[in-house]
Design an enzyme around this catalytic site. Structure first.
Site: not given
Length: 303
Positions: A134-136
């Site tokens: 998952l993106d930051n």
């Protein structure tokens, strides 16, 4: 060492070296430095043999990743919400603003050491490993494997598009009731279905909308790119929004809300959900309240 990931090359540009091709292929290899180290330690196997960074990848190559011989990650003291856990896998609720893995200490990978029990199975991994990314700035559900077989099986489900994911986001503007976004990304066919949940007026952006999203493919930043291309960027998206449309200090309003998959070992269906972050409801209520109080007199000092 057990095989923890397996990948079959479907298509590749001529002249692509193994160290370049592996970027984004395996969740645990997130940097070129990490990839080169894994290849040097003979943890990357191509067609049943250890390979080198100079190898040119070809269609139908079988690439396998062995469990790392490196030392376990240093534990990061962060309490995570464990939504599901058994002896084979787990699902955690990732907070926004923390990377899943990488060279830094403050990662979900390092936080798993404290939050999950080690498996008692014969093929137990030395430490639990995230199966995807998952993106930051994105929050929500993240699948983690605790055994080698579970890691391989879950990876195959992702590669075969057998895991259904539901996201929720708040976007700038008023979307149509529902629809499909199918803009290509990086020259590859990409599709995201969406369903409008709620729209409220906004002094800053005329409207903001709460929307559920169902990605059918898994391109990098797919949801963020698709919504931006459609003209409805996600609130707080610094990469894909115009500067004057970014809501400062509140983060990205994107959450992985639900997952539907088959248990990698027991083979029963799993449907896992988490709660919509409280900041989503707070933003909608705030925008509506400000509209009711100040409509006709745009005030943007809070942005």
């Amino acid at each position: 060492m057990p095989v923890i990931n397996s990948h079959i090359v479907k298509r590749v540009e001529t002249g692509t070296r193994l160290s370049d091709y592996l970027m984004g292929v395996f969740p645990s290899l997130v940097s070129r430095k990490g990839i080169k180290k894994a290849i040097k330690r003979e943890e990357v196997i191509v067609n049943d043999k250890p390979s080198t960074t100079a190898y040119f990848v070809r269609p139908n190559d079988k690439i396998e990743l062995l469990e790392s011989a490196a030392n376990p990650p240093k534990s990061y003291d962060l309490d995570l919400e464990v939504v599901f856990e058994d002896d084979y896998m787990a699902v955690i609720n990732k907070p926004a603003g923390i990377s899943v893995s990488g060279n830094q200490y403050r990662t979900i990978q390092n936080a798993l050491v404290k939050n999950l029990k080690l498996s008692t199975q014969v093929d137990a991994l030395k430490w639990a490993k995230p199966v995807h990314r998952l993106d930051n700035p994105t929050s929500g559900l993240l699948i983690v494997a605790k055994t080698a077989k579970a890691l391989v099986k879950l990876g195959q489900q992702f590669e075969n598009k057998q895991i259904q994911k539901t996201y929720v986001a708040i976007v700038n503007g008023r979307l149509p009731q529902n629809g499909t976004i199918d803009f290509d990304i990086g020259g590859l066919s990409s599709q995201t279905d969406y369903e409008l949940v709620e729209t409220v007026p906004s002094l800053k952006n005329e409207f903001v909308s709460l929307v559920k999203l169902f990605p059918k493919t898994g391109r990098t930043h797919q949801i963020r790119k698709h919504l931006s291309q459609l003209g409805f960027p996600i609130v707080g998206d610094k990469l894909y929004s115009k500067e004057d449309k970014v809501l400062k200090g509140k983060g990205l309003f994107l959450c992985a809300l639900a997952l539907s998959l088959k248990h990698p070992i027991l083979e029963n269906g799993l449907n896992v959900k988490c709660s919509i972050p409280t900041k989503f409801k707070a933003l909608l209520e705030r925008e509506n309240r400000r509209w009711e109080k100040f409509r006709g007199n745009v005030r943007s000092s809070d942005f």
